[in-house]
Scaffold this motif. Structure first.
Motif, short mmCIF file in Angstrom:
data_model
loop_
_atom_site.label_atom_id
_atom_site.label_comp_id
_atom_site.label_asym_id
_atom_site.label_seq_id
_atom_site.Cartn_x
_atom_site.Cartn_y
_atom_site.Cartn_z
N PRO A 217 0.81 -1.22 0.00
CA PRO A 217 0.00 0.00 0.00
C PRO A 217 0.85 1.27 0.00
O PRO A 217 1.90 1.33 0.65
CB PRO A 217 -0.82 -0.11 1.28
CG PRO A 217 -0.06 -1.07 2.15
CD PRO A 217 0.62 -2.02 1.22
N ALA A 218 0.39 2.27 -0.75
CA ALA A 218 1.08 3.56 -0.80
C ALA A 218 0.79 4.35 0.48
O ALA A 218 -0.27 4.21 1.09
CB ALA A 218 0.62 4.35 -2.02
N LEU A 219 1.75 5.17 0.87
CA LEU A 219 1.61 6.00 2.07
C LEU A 219 1.22 7.41 1.67
O LEU A 219 1.89 8.05 0.85
CB LEU A 219 2.94 6.01 2.85
CG LEU A 219 3.44 4.63 3.29
CD1 LEU A 219 4.76 4.77 4.03
CD2 LEU A 219 2.41 3.91 4.15
N GLU A 220 0.16 7.91 2.28
CA GLU A 220 -0.40 9.22 1.92
C GLU A 220 0.29 10.32 2.74
O GLU A 220 0.43 10.22 3.96
CB GLU A 220 -1.90 9.24 2.18
CG GLU A 220 -2.58 10.55 1.83
CD GLU A 220 -4.04 10.56 2.23
OE1 GLU A 220 -4.75 11.48 1.77
OE2 GLU A 220 -4.47 9.69 3.01
N ARG A 221 0.68 11.37 2.04
CA ARG A 221 1.29 12.51 2.72
C ARG A 221 0.23 13.46 3.27
O ARG A 221 -0.87 13.58 2.74
CB ARG A 221 2.17 13.29 1.76
CG ARG A 221 3.45 12.59 1.36
CD ARG A 221 4.34 13.59 0.67
NE ARG A 221 5.45 12.94 -0.02
CZ ARG A 221 6.34 13.61 -0.72
NH1 ARG A 221 6.23 14.92 -0.85
NH2 ARG A 221 7.34 12.97 -1.32
N SER A 222 0.63 14.18 4.33
CA SER A 222 -0.22 15.25 4.87
C SER A 222 0.24 16.61 4.39
O SER A 222 -0.44 17.62 4.62
CB SER A 222 -0.19 15.22 6.40
OG SER A 222 1.15 15.40 6.88
N ARG A 223 1.40 16.67 3.71
CA ARG A 223 1.95 17.93 3.18
C ARG A 223 2.24 17.77 1.70
O ARG A 223 2.69 16.71 1.26
CB ARG A 223 3.24 18.31 3.90
CG ARG A 223 3.11 18.57 5.37
CD ARG A 223 4.41 19.16 5.91
NE ARG A 223 4.43 19.23 7.35
CZ ARG A 223 5.40 19.79 8.05
NH1 ARG A 223 6.47 20.28 7.43
NH2 ARG A 223 5.35 19.83 9.37
N ALA A 224 2.02 18.84 0.95
CA ALA A 224 2.38 18.85 -0.47
C ALA A 224 3.80 19.39 -0.62
O ALA A 224 4.41 19.89 0.33
CB ALA A 224 1.39 19.71 -1.24
N GLY A 225 4.33 19.32 -1.85
CA GLY A 225 5.65 19.87 -2.11
C GLY A 225 6.75 18.90 -1.75
O GLY A 225 6.51 17.75 -1.38
N GLU A 226 7.98 19.40 -1.87
CA GLU A 226 9.16 18.57 -1.61
C GLU A 226 10.08 19.25 -0.60
O GLU A 226 10.04 20.46 -0.42
CB GLU A 226 9.93 18.30 -2.91
CG GLU A 226 9.15 17.52 -3.95
CD GLU A 226 8.74 16.14 -3.48
OE1 GLU A 226 9.39 15.62 -2.55
OE2 GLU A 226 7.76 15.59 -4.03
N GLY A 257 15.80 14.26 -1.31
CA GLY A 257 14.75 15.26 -1.13
C GLY A 257 13.38 14.70 -0.80
O GLY A 257 12.44 15.46 -0.62
N TYR A 258 13.25 13.37 -0.73
CA TYR A 258 11.97 12.78 -0.34
C TYR A 258 11.96 12.55 1.16
O TYR A 258 12.99 12.26 1.77
CB TYR A 258 11.74 11.45 -1.07
CG TYR A 258 11.73 11.56 -2.57
CD1 TYR A 258 11.05 12.59 -3.22
CD2 TYR A 258 12.42 10.64 -3.36
CE1 TYR A 258 11.05 12.70 -4.60
CE2 TYR A 258 12.43 10.74 -4.74
CZ TYR A 258 11.73 11.78 -5.35
OH TYR A 258 11.74 11.87 -6.72
N PRO A 259 10.79 12.66 1.81
CA PRO A 259 10.75 12.55 3.27
C PRO A 259 11.07 11.15 3.77
O PRO A 259 10.67 10.14 3.17
CB PRO A 259 9.31 12.95 3.61
CG PRO A 259 8.52 12.70 2.36
CD PRO A 259 9.46 12.96 1.24
N VAL A 260 11.79 11.09 4.88
CA VAL A 260 12.14 9.83 5.55
C VAL A 260 11.14 9.62 6.68
O VAL A 260 11.10 10.38 7.65
CB VAL A 260 13.58 9.87 6.09
CG1 VAL A 260 13.86 8.65 6.96
CG2 VAL A 260 14.56 9.93 4.93
N ILE A 261 10.32 8.59 6.53
CA ILE A 261 9.26 8.34 7.50
C ILE A 261 9.76 7.59 8.73
O ILE A 261 9.18 7.66 9.81
CB ILE A 261 8.10 7.57 6.83
CG1 ILE A 261 6.85 7.57 7.73
CG2 ILE A 261 8.51 6.16 6.45
CD1 ILE A 261 5.61 7.01 7.04
#
Length: 290
Positions: A217-226, A257-261
Motif C-alpha cells: 500500500p502507498a503511504l499518503e502525505r499530509s503535506r504537499a511539495g518537496e 529530497g523525499y521525506p524519511v518516515i
C-alpha cells in the motif's frame, strides 16, 4: 607476477569486492558502501583467519567461479549454496583448502540473495578512501567482477578456524524490520503511519545494493511539495512520489529530497540483504520521535 592471486572464471550475475566500507565521508558526498550482510562477511573472514576488515567477494543469486594461482583457504557463507572444488563437493560455512590451479565454484543461492567468499590473506585490490569496496552508486572502488579479472590476494594473517561448521542465520522467510518513526513522519497522515506498521509489504524485484524497494500500500502525505535535499543515513526509509517505502542500504545516496518516515534498526539490515524478491515484509515501530 605474484602467485598470490585468483582469476575469475565465471563472474555471475553481480559479484563485487566488499569490506567494511568507507564511513565518515558523507560530507564529501561519498556513500558508506561495504558488505550488505556484514555478519556473513565477518564470519567468512574469521573462518579463514583474516582480520575483520579484510576484503571479500559478495555474490548475488548466481554465485561465481574462481581459480586461485596458489593454495588458499576459502570460506563461503551468507546465502546457502553448493560449493565445489574441481567438481567435488566442499563445505559451506567452514574453511576449505583449495589447491593452486583448482576451480572453486560457488553455485546459485538455494535461498537468500547474497553470498560471501573470503580468501586467506584477503582480496588486496587498491583501496580508495580507505576501503576496497565496490560502490555501485558513486563508481568508487574496483568495478564489478568480469570473466578474466585477476584479483591479488594478501599473505595469510593467521591460521583458519578449527571448526567443522558454525551456526549462521538462515535467510528470512518473512523480513521483520524494526523502525524508529521520524524524522519526517509528520509529513504523513495518521492513516499512513498506521498503514506502514500494520499492513504487509513484500520485497520488490527492483531492489539492489542502493535500496530495498517494496510492494504494497502507498503511504499518503499530509503535506504537499518537496523537501530541500538533506542528509540520509543507512537504514533510512524514504518515501518517493509513488508512496512505496524504500529502505536505504549500503550504496545509498548521502542526501535526498523525499521525506524519511522512519529508520530501520541496524541489527535488522543484514536480513534485508538476504530477502529475496517476493519475501513478505513487515515494519514494526519500536519508538516514536514525537
Amino acid at each position: 607476477m605474484t602467485d598470490r592471486a585468483l582469476v575469475v572464471v565465471r563472474a555471475g550475475a553481480l559479484t563485487t569486492v566488499q569490506d567494511r566500507g568507507r564511513p565518515g565521508h558523507a560530507h564529501l558526498g561519498v556513500p558508506r558502501s561495504g558488505a550488505l550482510d556484514a555478519r556473513a562477511a565477518d564470519l567468512t573472514n574469521r573462518l579463514v583467519g583474516n582480520p575483520p576488515e579484510a576484503a571479500v567477494l559478495e555474490t548475488t543469486l548466481s554465485g561465481c567461479s574462481v581459480r586461485p594461482r596458489s593454495t588458499v583457504t576459502v570460506a563461503v557463507a551468507g546465502a546457502p549454496c553448493p560449493v565445489t572444488v574441481d567438481g567435488r563437493p566442499a563445505a559451506w560455512g567452514a574453511p576449505v583448502r583449495v589447491p593452486g590451479g583448482a576451480l572453486l565454484d560457488i553455485g546459485a543461492a538455494r535461498s537468500g540473495v547474497r553470498g560471501y567468499v573470503a580468501f586467506s590473506g584477503g582480496v588486496t585490490v587498491e583501496p580508495v578512501l580507505g576501503s576496497r569496496s565496490t560502490d555501485l552508486l558513486s563508481g568508487l572502488g574496483p568495478p564489478p567482477l568480469a570473466n578474466g579479472t585477476v584479483l591479488p590476494l594478501g599473505r595469510p594473517a593467521g591460521p583458519p578456524a578449527r571448526v567443522d561448521v558454525v551456526p549462521h542465520p538462515a535467510p528470512p522467510s518473512e523480513l521483520v524490520l524494526r523502525v524508529t518513526l521520524g524524522p519526517r513522519d509528520d509529513w504523513f497522515t495518521d492513516a499512513a503511519l498506521r498503514t506502514l506498521t500494520r499492513y504487509p509489504y513484500a520485497v520488490s524485484s527492483a531492489s539492489n545494493r542502493i535500496g530495498l524497494r517494496t510492494e504494497g500500500p502507498a503511504l499518503e502525505r499530509s503535506r504537499a511539495g518537496e523537501l530541500p535535499s538533506e542528509g540520509m543515513v543507512l537504514g533510512a526509509v524514504q518515501v518517493p512520489p509513488d508512496g512505496r517505502p524504500v529502505v536505504f542500504l549500503a550504496d545509498h545516496p548521502t542526501t535526498g529530497g523525499y521525506p524519511v518516515i522512519a529508520v530501520v534498526h541496524p541489527a535488522d539490515l543484514p536480513g534485508a540483504a538476504q530477502a529475496a524478491p517476493g519475501t513478505p515484509l513487515r515494519f514494526v515501530a519500536v519508538r516514536h520521535r514525537r
